[in-house]
Design a protein around this motif. Structure first.
Motif, PDB file in Angstrom:
ATOM      1  N   UNK A 473       9.473 -24.990   5.424  1.00 25.33           N
ATOM      2  CA  UNK A 473       9.716 -24.819   3.981  1.00 25.33           C
ATOM      3  C   UNK A 473      10.902 -25.696   3.567  1.00 25.33           C
ATOM      4  N   UNK A 474      10.790 -26.440   2.493  1.00 18.45           N
ATOM      5  CA  UNK A 474       9.669 -26.509   1.539  1.00 18.45           C
ATOM      6  C   UNK A 474       8.733 -27.691   1.788  1.00 18.45           C
ATOM      7  N   UNK A 475       8.888 -28.367   2.941  1.00 15.92           N
ATOM      8  CA  UNK A 475       8.126 -29.583   3.215  1.00 15.92           C
ATOM      9  C   UNK A 475       6.628 -29.320   3.222  1.00 15.92           C
ATOM     10  N   UNK A 476       6.212 -28.254   3.882  1.00 15.40           N
ATOM     11  CA  UNK A 476       4.778 -27.992   4.077  1.00 15.40           C
ATOM     12  C   UNK A 476       4.226 -26.938   3.127  1.00 15.40           C
ATOM     13  N   UNK A 477       5.045 -26.445   2.225  1.00 14.73           N
ATOM     14  CA  UNK A 477       4.573 -25.439   1.269  1.00 14.73           C
ATOM     15  C   UNK A 477       5.745 -24.693   0.673  1.00 14.73           C
ATOM     16  N   UNK A 478       5.532 -24.191  -0.546  1.00 14.88           N
ATOM     17  CA  UNK A 478       6.593 -23.421  -1.217  1.00 14.88           C
ATOM     18  C   UNK A 478       6.188 -21.966  -1.418  1.00 14.88           C
TER      19      UNK A 478
END
Length: 768
Positions: A473-478
């Motif tokens: 988080x937050x690279x792959x999803x929030x």
């Protein structure tokens, strides 16, 4: 119904426990106030009754007293006038002296003619020096009244300077035989002695006043003697004082009475009264018509409060005690309910087996991880490798014990502040504040090493592997579901290598996007007629056709050609497989039935039935109805099932297979040797055919173990009376060796690729 109502009440009771307490408290307080009010009213009623009694007794005592004074005047009348002693001055003075000695209430006597001239007077006074009675302001009014009355008339009190005391005058007219007034006898009473008769009728805290009717002069006040309050006795009440300060208005408002009505009735009236200034009172008024006197009592309402205070004190103490007990009871119940709620909440948010938080806990606490400006963190999706084999081979008891130990190792292996959650089955989720890839990689290796260590459970040793997918988080999803989905995709990528870990990457993200698009497109594939059916021949040793296996193919405008292994897996996971399976079965039965009619030949049609399709409600009825609508004989239909089916409830599976078998259908066990079958299970199953998995056929010529496995499968099948079919036969040498080992049927590219219907018809024609 009663149970439902009981449970409903119990739920409301638990949910609104303190509300119920406050309602009870309010009701109790209201009851306390009501009881206190009723007690106040009862005491007030008693005091009103007491005032009635006091007023009546005072009235009688007053009448009796003045009757005595009237008797004295009658004696004087007889002695002076009826016996003719009026001119014997010495005898009269002797009589006066004797009567003064006998009755200490008497202060003096006077005899006047009807014009008010004093003829005789007690003591040493000369009558000539005494004021005319009609001209004396202190006695003139009463003197005039005496001339009109046949009874004793009481005058207003006045201060007699020679005697140096307050005197209450009384007068009585003397009449001759013709009822003519010949004189008026006046008697001065010691006011202090007279008042003594009223002292005995005055209760502590109660005030008694006596007024003259008409003039409204006060002749008695229990608390204010004339020597100390001369103005109180020398001035009459005004009408305003009578109404505003002596309850005249209260009489009219509360009792609907006036002083005139009270004079006529002679009854005692008791009313509540609040003067413009000062405290409230209960007051009584009663008229003594014989002598024109008003008897007036004052009782401060404070006396009511004094009397009722003890009752109220008992009420308050009782109320406090009762509600202290009730409060303690509710507090105890509330504490128990809170503890139960806390325990239930803990149970609801924690896994019963491992004690770890569960998915509900994760959903509740995720806001403390994901928020605006939250620091980065990582999500690990953990899945144990081959754990199902342990459950299936030695039982869930040992599997559960291993899961408990795995949970302990997870807690011990992760950095402080890490949230470890059991996602379900053999899956776990971890939220870690670590974000750096190198440190995460090191933590993942340590975790894999810890989980992979042998487990000693009840004298038995087990080893399990673990696959870990990591998202950040937050690279792959929030959002939580995005992070879990990304970690899940990475975990399945890691599972290819077993006992390893993988980070979610853009490539995997593309794969996830393709997966999502594929699922959406697959939902409409049937309606768009994108699914087609091809048939792969199944041959006998002599090269004749035994049957065909129906295989699904999908060509999508967006995605192009999708491999069956790819879209079949998506269909299984998305729940679309039953719908696709029904579509393939219906069309394959129609097409092969029509083909056999055209060619005048008979061969078997093999249909793959998935786990989801097999477990669908009403599957057997739907499948048999599909067969009945076609022209294909049930004895030429082969239902192919895989060994993975037997992880479900075996009794249910057996019942379903027996129903299909009873209708003449053949049962084939696909991919045999790769799954969960056992010899005991094979003996129970109503199957007709075993299919050797192509993984064994591929290595048959180069791997002795594969050859031994194939040989064992053929021997076992023959022993149990099954036909043996080998799939994946691609070379002549493979076919030759399988023939030598005793295999019955063959399927693979060596004979034919999967064929479209028209190509299958040409294939059959060529064989014929």
């Amino acid at each position: 119904m009663s149970r439902l109502l009981g449970r409903s009440f119990q739920h409301i009771f638990k949910k609104n426990l303190w509300t119920l307490f406050y309602i009870l408290f309010a009701m109790g307080l209201s009851l306390l106030l009501l009881i206190s009010y009723m007690q106040y009213k009862n005491v007030e009623k008693d005091l009103r009754t007491e005032l009635h009694y006091l007023s009546n007794s005072t009235k009688e005592a007053t009448r009796h007293y003045f009757v005595q004074q009237e008797v004295i005047l009658n004696i004087l009348d007889k002695q002076l006038f009826q016996k003719g002693n009026i001119r014997d001055i010495d005898n009269i003075h002797a009589l006066f002296s004797q009567m003064l000695q006998i009755n200490p209430s008497l202060a003096g006597f006077a005899v006047s003619d009807p014009d008010g001239n004093v003829m005789l007077i007690s003591g040493q006074k000369d009558p000539a020096h005494v004021h005319n009675m009609k001209k004396n302001k202190a006695v003139c009014h009463a003197f005039e009244e005496a001339l009109k009355s046949e009874h004793l008339v009481i005058g207003r009190a006045f201060y007699d300077k020679p005697l140096k005391e307050w005197i209450l005058p009384v007068h009585k007219a003397v009449r001759d035989l013709q009822n003519r007034i010949v004189a008026v006898i006046s008697v001065g009473l010691h006011l202090t002695n007279t008042q003594s008769i009223w002292h005995s009728h005055t209760e502590p805290g109660t005030e008694l006043e006596i007024f003259l009717d008409g003039s409204w002069y006060r002749i008695y006040h229990s608390d204010k003697l004339p020597n100390l309050y001369p103005d109180l006795y020398s001035k009459p009440l005004t009408k305003a004082d009578l109404n505003n300060h002596e309850a005249g208005n209260a009489l009219a408002k509360e009792a609907g009475l006036s002083f005139e009505k009270l004079k006529q009735s002679g009854e005692c009236a008791v009313v509540s009264f609040k003067p413009p200034e000062g405290d409230a009172y209960l007051v009584s008024w009663q008229y003594l018509p014989d002598y024109g006197l008003w008897i007036h009592y004052h009782l401060p309402t404070k006396k009511i409060l004094d009397k009722v205070l003890n009752y109220w004190l008992i009420n308050i103490v009782s109320f406090i005690f009762i509600f202290f007990v009730v409060y303690y009871l509710f507090h105890t119940i509330n504490a128990i309910e809170k503890r139960k709620s806390k325990e239930l909440l803990h149970q609801a948010m924690h896994d019963n087996l491992t004690g770890l938080p569960n998915r509900m806990y994760l959903q509740k606490k995720i806001d403390s991880w994901i928020y605006e400006g939250a620091p980065p963190f990582s999500v690990g999706f953990i899945d144990l490798d081959n754990f199902k084999n342990i459950n299936d081979s030695i039982g869930h008891h040992y599997g559960d014990l291993i899961l408990v130990e795995v949970a302990k190792r997870l807690r011990a292996s992760m950095p402080k502040g890490t949230m470890v959650v059991r996602h379900g089955g053999d899956e776990f989720i971890m939220l870690c504040h670590e974000y750096d890839i190198d440190r995460l990689s090191e933590n993942a290796r340590l975790l894999i090493d810890a989980i992979s260590q042998p487990y000693e459970v009840e004298g038995m040793e087990f080893t399990v592997g673990v696959s870990i997918g990591i998202s950040r988080y937050p690279l792959d999803g929030t959002k939580l579901f995005e992070l879990l989905s990304a970690a899940d995709i990475a975990m399945y990528h890691a599972k290819r290598s077993k006992n390893s870990f993988a980070f979610f990457t853009s490539e995997l993200k593309a794969l996830r996007n393709r997966y999502s698009i594929m699922e959406q497109e697959l939902r409409n594939a049937i309606d768009k007629e994108e699914l087609t059916i091809v048939y792969q021949p199944q041959m006998r040793k002599d090269g004749t056709l035994h049957g065909v296996e129906a295989l699904a193919r999908w060509e999508n405008k967006k995605l192009g050609h999708i491999h069956p292994e790819e879209f079949i897996k998506i269909a299984e996971e998305s729940g679309l497989m039953p719908k696709i399976g029904r579509y393939i079965a219906r069309h394959a039965i129609e097409e092969i039935g029509a083909l056999q009619e055209r060619r005048g030949t008979r061969f078997c049609l093999a249909l793959n039935i998935s786990i989801r399709q097999f477990n669908e409600k009403g599957f057997v009825d739907i499948f048999l109805e599909t067969i009945q609508t076609g022209s294909l004989d049930p004895s030429h239909i082969v239902v192919e099932i895989t060994e993975s089916l037997f992880i479900e409830e075996l009794e249910f599976i057996l019942n379903t297979l027996n129903r299909l078998k009873a209708k003449g259908l053949n049962i084939s066990l696909d991919d045999f040797g790769t799954g969960y079958s056992s010899l005991g299970m094979l003996k129970k199953l109503p199957i007709d055919e075993l299919k050797i998995d192509k993984s064994f056929v591929e290595t048959l010529l180069v791997d002795r173990e594969s050859e031994a496995m194939v040989k064992a499968i053929i021997t076992l099948g023959k022993t149990l009376g099954f036909s043996i079919l080998a799939e994946g036969v691609e070379e002549e040498k493979q076919f030759t060796r399988l023939c030598e080992l005793g295999c019955d049927l063959y399927q693979g590219y060596f004979f034919s690729h999967p064929l479209k219907l028209k190509d299958l018809e040409l294939f059959i024609t060529g064989r014929q």
